[in-house]
Design a protein around this motif. Structure first.
Motif, PDB file in Angstrom:
ATOM      1  N   ASP A  84       0.828  -1.205   0.000  1.00 55.93           N
ATOM      2  CA  ASP A  84       0.000   0.000   0.000  1.00 55.93           C
ATOM      3  C   ASP A  84       0.863   1.256   0.000  1.00 55.93           C
ATOM      4  N   VAL A  85       1.918   1.239   0.805  1.00 55.69           N
ATOM      5  CA  VAL A  85       2.798   2.406   0.887  1.00 55.69           C
ATOM      6  C   VAL A  85       3.502   2.633  -0.449  1.00 55.69           C
ATOM      7  N   MET A  86       4.014   1.576  -1.050  1.00 54.47           N
ATOM      8  CA  MET A  86       4.728   1.717  -2.319  1.00 54.47           C
ATOM      9  C   MET A  86       3.786   2.141  -3.441  1.00 54.47           C
ATOM     10  N   SER A  87       2.505   1.807  -3.318  1.00 51.94           N
ATOM     11  CA  SER A  87       1.561   2.167  -4.378  1.00 51.94           C
ATOM     12  C   SER A  87       1.313   3.664  -4.445  1.00 51.94           C
ATOM     13  N   VAL A  88       1.577   4.382  -3.353  1.00 48.29           N
ATOM     14  CA  VAL A  88       1.379   5.830  -3.362  1.00 48.29           C
ATOM     15  C   VAL A  88       2.707   6.580  -3.347  1.00 48.29           C
ATOM     16  N   ALA A  89       3.818   5.838  -3.468  1.00 49.01           N
ATOM     17  CA  ALA A  89       5.131   6.482  -3.451  1.00 49.01           C
ATOM     18  C   ALA A  89       5.367   7.256  -4.742  1.00 49.01           C
ATOM     19  N   SER A  90       6.278   8.190  -4.659  1.00 52.98           N
ATOM     20  CA  SER A  90       6.631   8.978  -5.834  1.00 52.98           C
ATOM     21  C   SER A  90       7.183   8.073  -6.926  1.00 52.98           C
ATOM     22  N   ALA A  91       7.044   8.513  -8.144  1.00 52.48           N
ATOM     23  CA  ALA A  91       7.517   7.731  -9.280  1.00 52.48           C
ATOM     24  C   ALA A  91       9.026   7.518  -9.187  1.00 52.48           C
ATOM     25  N   GLY A  92       9.439   6.311  -9.465  1.00 53.56           N
ATOM     26  CA  GLY A  92      10.866   6.000  -9.460  1.00 53.56           C
ATOM     27  C   GLY A  92      11.387   5.471  -8.146  1.00 53.56           C
ATOM     28  N   VAL A  93      10.591   5.529  -7.069  1.00 51.83           N
ATOM     29  CA  VAL A  93      11.026   5.008  -5.772  1.00 51.83           C
ATOM     30  C   VAL A  93      10.822   3.501  -5.758  1.00 51.83           C
ATOM     31  N   THR A  94      11.893   2.763  -5.498  1.00 51.66           N
ATOM     32  CA  THR A  94      11.850   1.309  -5.553  1.00 51.66           C
ATOM     33  C   THR A  94      11.970   0.710  -4.152  1.00 51.66           C
ATOM     34  N   LEU A  95      11.748  -0.585  -4.086  1.00 49.67           N
ATOM     35  CA  LEU A  95      11.900  -1.284  -2.813  1.00 49.67           C
ATOM     36  C   LEU A  95      13.335  -1.186  -2.318  1.00 49.67           C
ATOM     37  N   GLU A  96      14.274  -1.208  -3.249  1.00 48.53           N
ATOM     38  CA  GLU A  96      15.682  -1.069  -2.860  1.00 48.53           C
ATOM     39  C   GLU A  96      15.941   0.280  -2.191  1.00 48.53           C
ATOM     40  N   ASP A  97      15.253   1.318  -2.652  1.00 54.63           N
ATOM     41  CA  ASP A  97      15.408   2.638  -2.020  1.00 54.63           C
ATOM     42  C   ASP A  97      14.942   2.613  -0.567  1.00 54.63           C
ATOM     43  N   TYR A  98      13.805   1.971  -0.326  1.00 56.19           N
ATOM     44  CA  TYR A  98      13.304   1.868   1.052  1.00 56.19           C
ATOM     45  C   TYR A  98      14.296   1.110   1.933  1.00 56.19           C
ATOM     46  N   LEU A  99      14.745  -0.037   1.456  1.00 55.37           N
ATOM     47  CA  LEU A  99      15.674  -0.844   2.243  1.00 55.37           C
ATOM     48  C   LEU A  99      16.982  -0.101   2.485  1.00 55.37           C
ATOM     49  N   GLY A 100      17.450   0.617   1.487  1.00 53.64           N
ATOM     50  CA  GLY A 100      18.698   1.358   1.652  1.00 53.64           C
ATOM     51  C   GLY A 100      18.583   2.460   2.691  1.00 53.64           C
ATOM     52  N   GLU A 101      17.468   3.194   2.668  1.00 54.02           N
ATOM     53  CA  GLU A 101      17.285   4.283   3.639  1.00 54.02           C
ATOM     54  C   GLU A 101      17.187   3.739   5.057  1.00 54.02           C
ATOM     55  N   VAL A 102      16.458   2.642   5.229  1.00 56.18           N
ATOM     56  CA  VAL A 102      16.324   2.066   6.572  1.00 56.18           C
ATOM     57  C   VAL A 102      17.649   1.450   7.017  1.00 56.18           C
ATOM     58  N   ALA A 103      18.390   0.838   6.094  1.00 61.34           N
ATOM     59  CA  ALA A 103      19.673   0.240   6.458  1.00 61.34           C
ATOM     60  C   ALA A 103      20.654   1.300   6.964  1.00 61.34           C
ATOM     61  N   ARG A 104      20.572   2.520   6.442  1.00 62.18           N
ATOM     62  CA  ARG A 104      21.489   3.581   6.878  1.00 62.18           C
ATOM     63  C   ARG A 104      21.261   3.999   8.330  1.00 62.18           C
ATOM     64  N   ILE A 105      20.048   3.758   8.837  1.00 58.63           N
ATOM     65  CA  ILE A 105      19.760   4.166  10.220  1.00 58.63           C
ATOM     66  C   ILE A 105      19.558   2.956  11.140  1.00 58.63           C
ATOM     67  N   GLU A 106      19.995   1.785  10.654  1.00 57.56           N
ATOM     68  CA  GLU A 106      19.802   0.576  11.459  1.00 57.56           C
ATOM     69  C   GLU A 106      20.477   0.688  12.818  1.00 57.56           C
ATOM     70  N   TRP A 107      21.744   1.059  12.844  1.00 63.55           N
ATOM     71  CA  TRP A 107      22.464   1.077  14.118  1.00 63.55           C
ATOM     72  C   TRP A 107      21.985   2.213  15.014  1.00 63.55           C
ATOM     73  N   GLN A 108      21.559   3.277  14.426  1.00 60.64           N
ATOM     74  CA  GLN A 108      20.949   4.327  15.243  1.00 60.64           C
ATOM     75  C   GLN A 108      19.662   3.807  15.882  1.00 60.64           C
ATOM     76  N   ALA A 109      18.882   3.041  15.121  1.00 64.75           N
ATOM     77  CA  ALA A 109      17.652   2.466  15.675  1.00 64.75           C
ATOM     78  C   ALA A 109      17.962   1.438  16.755  1.00 64.75           C
TER      79      ALA A 109
END
Length: 459
Positions: A83-108
Motif C-alpha cells: 500500500d505504501v509503495m503504491s502511493v510512493a513517488s515515481a521512481g522510488v523502488t523497494l531497494e530505495d526503502y531498504l537502503g534508507e532504513v539500512a542507513r539508520i539501522e544502528w541508530q535504531a
C-alpha cells in the motif's frame, strides 16, 4: 601447582583490566541520537500485572517478536508495504526503502536497552521497514486509510474491513505499550521517502490521529508542537506529549499557605479531605480557563475546592497509565514524571470504594466497571513497583497543591466547621432543630440579661 583451588593471579588481573577498560569506554554516539529509550519494563513493576505490558494482537519492534512469532503479522505488514509503495513517488523502488532504513539501522538499535545480537542486520532492517509501513497505514493517512477517533475503549483506527475489537486491539498494542515500539525517526524516514512533497510530516499526520483519540476519550484537548526537534521518540511518547500539565511550576499560593517547608507525605483520601471541608468539582476540558488534559488538577482561588478533570475509566485505562509511567521510569530526563505524579495522586485519593463513590457523585470519576470496589482496587495498585520522588517540586508538579491541601486538612477550626456542616446542615430537619435551639438559647440569655438590668434592690 596441582591444587584445583589455585588461582592464576596475573591472568585474572589482566582479565579484570580488560573488563574495566570496556566498562569505562563511553557508549558510541550516533548521529541524531535517541530522544527516548525503548526499555523492557522492570520486574517489580511488571509482576503487578504482566498482561498490561505485552501485545496480544500485533508485535511492533524486536522486544516481543521472538516470543510470539504469530503476532508479527508479516503477511498483513507485507500488504501494508505494498500500500505504501503504491502511493510512493515515481521512481522510488523497494531497494530505495531498504537502503534508507539500512542507513539508520544502528541508530535504531541504539534506541533499545538491549542489543538483539540474535537478529541479523537483514532481519532487523526488514522488521523496521514492515513495522513502519504498518504504522503509517494505520495511523498516518497513507494509502487513504485513517482512524476515525472516539470510542469507549479508545478511538479505533480504520483497519480496512476489520471489526471494532480488532481496531481496539491495534490501538492498544501499537500505541499504548512501552515495549512494543520502534523509533519514530524510522517511521518518519519511510514517510518522507513515500511522499516527499506532501507538506505534512509524519509527526503531524499521526499526531492528528492521537489528538482525535485522546479527545474521544476526554483525556486531552492539547495541541502540542510535535514536529519541533527532538520530536517524539516513538508513538507512546507522542501520546505522552499530549498529556503535559498546563503549569509545571510550583503553585505559589500553595507554597505561601504552608511556607513551603512541610515534607511531602501521602495524599489523604477523598473521604478524609471531604471531612475536612474540601470540596471536589469536575473541571471541564477545553474552553476559557478549562483544562488541557486530565493532569490539570488545581485548587480554586479560595483553596476550598479541588478541581479535577473527569477520569473516564474503561478496560484500557490501566494499561495506558501504567505504560506511560513505564516510559517515564526509563526516560526521566526526556519524559519527566508528571504522569507518574498524577497517578500517585489519583491512586491515593481514590483507594477505597467510599472514595470512588464520592468522586463519582461529584463527576470526577466515571466508569462502567463492575462496581466502585473494583475501581478502587485497581487504582490502589496502580503505582506498585514505581519509583517516584514526591518531595521534588520539579518532578512532582502537584507538590504545592498537596501542601495547600495538607495545610487545610490540619487546620482544626476548619475541620470543626466542616464537621458541623456535615453532621447538622446536610439534613434540613437537623439544621432547623439546631437553629431553633440556638434561637431559644439566645432568647434565654437575652431574657436573663433584661431580668438582671430591670432588678431594683429595695431601699
Amino acid at each position: 601447582m596441582g591444587d584445583s583451588h589455585a588461582v592464576d593471579i596475573p591472568s585474572l588481573a589482566q582479565q579484570l583490566r580488560e573488563e574495566l577498560a570496556a566498562a569505562d569506554a563511553p557508549p558510541p554516539r550516533l548521529p541524531g541520537g535517541c530522544p527516548i529509550v525503548i526499555a523492557v519494563v522492570g520486574e517489580l513493576t511488571r509482576n503487578v500485572d504482566p498482561a498490561e505490558y505485552v501485545p496480544h494482537h500485533v508485535c511492533i519492534g524486536p522486544n516481543h517478536r521472538s516470543r510470539s512469532p504469530p503476532l508479527a503479522r508479516d503477511d498483513e505488514k507485507l500488504r501494508n508495504l505494498r500500500d505504501v509503495m503504491s502511493v510512493a513517488s515515481a521512481g522510488v523502488t523497494l531497494e530505495d526503502y531498504l537502503g534508507e532504513v539500512a542507513r539508520i539501522e544502528w541508530q535504531a538499535r541504539s534506541c533499545y536497552d538491549r542489543t538483539f545480537e540474535q537478529m541479523s542486520s537483514a532481519d532487523f532492517v526488514r522488521m523496521l521497514l514492515l513495522d513502519a509501513c504498518y504504522l503509517l497505514v494505520r495511523f498516518g493517512h497513507i494509502a487513504g486509510r485513517r482512524g476515525n477517533g472516539g470510542g469507549a475503549a479508545g478511538a479505533a483506527p480504520s483497519v480496512g474491513g476489520g471489526d471494532m475489537m480488532e481496531a481496539v486491539a491495534v490501538v492498544r498494542d501499537a500505541l499504548y505499550l512501552a515495549e512494543n515500539q520502534i523509533p519514530f525517526f524510522v517511521v518518519d524516514k519511510v514517510h518522507r521517502l513515500t511522499v516527499p512533497d506532501a507538506g505534512v510530516p509524519a509527526t503531524d499526520a499521526i499526531a492528528g490521529y492521537v489528538r482525535e483519540l485522546l479527545r474521544g476519550q476526554q483525556y486531552s484537548v492539547a495541541t502540542p508542537v510535535v514536529a519541533a526537534p527532538p520530536g517524539p521518540g516513538n508513538l507512546l511518547h507522542l501520546l505522552h506529549m499530549h498529556l503535559t500539565p498546563t503549569a509545571l511550576s510550583p503553585h505559589t499560593t500553595g507554597s505561601r499557605a504552608t511556607g513551603g517547608k512541610r515534607q511531602f507525605g501521602r495524599w489523604r483520601t477523598a473521604a478524609e479531605y471531604h471531612c475536612a471541608g474540601v470540596g471536589f468539582r469536575a473541571r471541564p476540558l477545553g474552553g476559557i480557563g478549562g483544562a488541557r488534559s486530565i493532569l490539570d488538577v488545581k485548587l480554586n482561588r479560595r483553596g476550598s475546592t479541588l478541581e479535577i478533570p473527569r477520569l473516564n475509566v474503561d478496560a484500557e485505562t490501566w494499561r495506558l497509565l501504567r505504560n506511560l509511567m513505564a516510559l517515564e521510569q526509563s526516560n526521566p530526563a526526556a519524559a519527566g514524571s508528571h504522569v507518574t505524579a498524577y497517578c500517585v495522586f489519583v491512586s491515593q485519593l481514590a483507594c477505597t470504594p467510599r472514595d470512588v463513590e464520592l468522586l463519582s457523585r461529584r463527576g470526577v470519576i466515571s466508569h462502567g466497571l463492575g462496581g466502585h470496589d473494583e475501581v478502587a482496587g485497581l487504582l490502589a495498585g496502580l503505582c506498585k513497583g514505581v519509583a517516584f520522588r514526591p518531595d521534588d517540586p520539579v518532578g512532582n508538579y502537584l507538590h504545592a497543591t498537596w501542601q495547600a491541601m495538607e495545610g487545610r486538612f490540619r487546620s482544626r477550626p476548619r475541620r470543626w466547621a466542616a464537621w458541623l456542616m456535615l453532621k447538622y446542615f446536610t439534613n434540613p430537619w437537623l439544621a432547623v432543630g439546631l437553629a431553633a435551639a440556638a434561637v431559644g438559647l439566645l432568647c434565654t440569655v437575652v431574657q436573663a440579661v433584661y431580668a438582671v438590668l430591670s432588678y431594683t434592690p429595695a431601699t
